[in-house]
Design an enzyme around this catalytic site. Structure first.
Site, PDB file in Angstrom:
ATOM      1  N   ASP A 174      -7.491  -2.426  14.329  1.00 52.47           N
ATOM      2  CA  ASP A 174      -8.881  -2.714  13.954  1.00 52.47           C
ATOM      3  C   ASP A 174      -8.987  -4.005  13.132  1.00 52.47           C
ATOM      4  O   ASP A 174     -10.016  -4.281  12.535  1.00 52.47           O
ATOM      5  CB  ASP A 174      -9.502  -1.531  13.190  1.00 52.47           C
TER       6      ASP A 174
ATOM      7  N   HIS B 260      -7.236  -4.801  10.411  1.00 56.03           N
ATOM      8  CA  HIS B 260      -7.004  -4.709   8.965  1.00 56.03           C
ATOM      9  C   HIS B 260      -5.706  -5.391   8.551  1.00 56.03           C
ATOM     10  O   HIS B 260      -4.762  -5.495   9.328  1.00 56.03           O
ATOM     11  CB  HIS B 260      -7.050  -3.251   8.466  1.00 56.03           C
TER      12      HIS B 260
ATOM     13  N   ASP C 296       0.811  -1.214   0.000  1.00 53.01           N
ATOM     14  CA  ASP C 296       0.000   0.000   0.000  1.00 53.01           C
ATOM     15  C   ASP C 296       0.849   1.271   0.000  1.00 53.01           C
ATOM     16  O   ASP C 296       2.068   1.224   0.188  1.00 53.01           O
ATOM     17  CB  ASP C 296      -0.973   0.013   1.202  1.00 53.01           C
TER      18      ASP C 296
ATOM     19  N   GLU D 161      -9.805  -1.957   5.512  1.00 56.05           N
ATOM     20  CA  GLU D 161     -10.445  -1.587   6.771  1.00 56.05           C
ATOM     21  C   GLU D 161     -11.698  -2.428   7.000  1.00 56.05           C
ATOM     22  O   GLU D 161     -12.189  -3.078   6.070  1.00 56.05           O
ATOM     23  CB  GLU D 161     -10.816  -0.095   6.725  1.00 56.05           C
TER      24      GLU D 161
HETATM   25  C1  F6R Z   1       1.373  -1.307   6.102  1.00 62.03           C
HETATM   26  C2  F6R Z   1       0.133  -2.051   6.250  1.00 62.03           C
HETATM   27  C3  F6R Z   1      -0.674  -1.990   7.503  1.00 62.03           C
HETATM   28  C4  F6R Z   1       0.160  -2.220   8.753  1.00 62.03           C
HETATM   29  C5  F6R Z   1      -0.714  -2.141   9.999  1.00 62.03           C
HETATM   30  C6  F6R Z   1       0.112  -2.262  11.272  1.00 62.03           C
HETATM   31  O1  F6R Z   1       1.955  -1.533   4.840  1.00 62.03           O
HETATM   32  O2  F6R Z   1      -0.246  -2.711   5.332  1.00 62.03           O
HETATM   33  O3  F6R Z   1      -1.699  -2.943   7.440  1.00 62.03           O
HETATM   34  O4  F6R Z   1       0.765  -3.478   8.674  1.00 62.03           O
HETATM   35  O5  F6R Z   1      -1.408  -0.941  10.025  1.00 62.03           O
HETATM   36  O6  F6R Z   1       0.946  -1.168  11.373  1.00 62.03           O
HETATM   37  P1  F6R Z   1       2.107  -1.128  12.467  1.00 62.03           P
HETATM   38  O7  F6R Z   1       3.069  -2.203  12.109  1.00 62.03           O
HETATM   39  O8  F6R Z   1       2.737   0.229  12.323  1.00 62.03           O
HETATM   40  O9  F6R Z   1       1.461  -1.359  13.779  1.00 62.03           O
END
Ligand code: F6R
Length: 258
Positions: A136, A138, A67, A143
């Site tokens: 959450d 994801h 992403d 989301e």
């Molecule tokens: C980032 C991504 C997100 C993160 C998730 C956890 O490329 O795809 O799904 O893996 O938001 O983020 P952190 O590791 O910062 O807690």
């Protein structure tokens, strides 16, 4: 789903790096799907160390990131292009032309998303997809409520994700509202999936993803449908798993399995 629980973030990261290295040893031209955020930082450090000290070779590897924030240029310090360059790519030897990250600044997102999916297919599909998990539930920026069949597209970030990611910006109002993200359906097509999670803040999402019902309200729960998904956790992130004893038993018995 294989669940592996390690005592610390460092041990979790090293275990994950061994999984990546094993894939590369079996297939030096593997296609890796990569994540950003705090969770994979230890993994990327360990891969950089393995490249430096043990000659782990990425010269034939292709990478696709999950992403990117819409509106951030590739040189913006909070863009995922910048993150990947700083935290992984400048420390290893993946050829620049083999690196794919969704564009946050294209003038035609629909066409870009189609092209990104097509490029993944043309490169033979993703061999190993690395994932983090949002608080959450994801995966990538899928989301709650995202279709479990979704493909690469623009998503509006949830309030909770904006608040969680505000720590990287000067405040929540600076966090972009939109992201371009691989879909859940795109992710499920990877041949192997490696989800990482650490810290107490992730414990509820991890338990819902691994042990709850498969639901678009926790998009990580879709990994239960994948036949080769592995979840590497630190002790805190595993804190709400009901079957924790069993997962540890399985790991202890693994070496003697027929
Ligand atoms: C980032 C991504 C997100 C993160 C998730 C956890 O490329 O795809 O799904 O893996 O938001 O983020 P952190 O590791 O910062 O807690």
């Amino acid at each position: 789903m294989e669940v592996i629980v390690k005592e610390s973030f460092e041990e979790m990261s090293k275990a994950a790096a061994r999984v990546v290295a094993k894939v590369l040893n079996l297939k030096p031209n593997a296609v890796l799907g990569l994540a950003t955020g705090s969770t994979p930082l230890g993994l990327y450090q360990e891969l950089a160390r393995m490249h430096r000290d043990e000659g782990l070779d990425f010269s034939q590897v292709t990478t696709f990131n999950l992403d990117e924030y819409v509106g951030l240029t590739r040189t913006h310090p909070q863009s995922y292009h910048y993150f990947m360059q700083e935290n992984l790519f400048r420390h290893i030897n993946v050829p620049q032309q083999n690196i794919y990250i969704p564009s946050g600044t294209t003038d035609n997102y629909a066409a870009f998303c189609q092209w990104y999916e097509q490029r993944i297919r043309e490169c033979g599909g993703i061999d190993l997809q690395v994932l983090g998990i949002g608080s959450d539930g994801h995966i990538a920026f899928n989301e709650p409520g995202s279709s479990l069949g979704s493909r690469t597209r623009i998503k509006t970030l949830a309030r909770q994700t904006i608040d969680d990611n505000a720590r990287f910006f000067s405040g929540p109002e600076e966090v972009p509202v939109y992201a371009i993200t691989m879909g859940v359906g795109t992710i499920l097509e990877a041949r192997k999936i490696l989800l990482l999670a650490n810290g107490k803040k992730k414990a509820a999402a991890v338990a819902a993803a691994i042990e709850g019902p498969v639901t678009s309200m926790i998009t990580a729960s879709a990994l239960q449908l994948h036949r080769d998904a592995m979840c590497t956790l630190d002790r805190e992130a595993a804190g709400e798993l009901r079957m924790l004893d069993y997962y540890e038993w399985v790991q202890a018995k693994m070496p003697n399995a027929p």
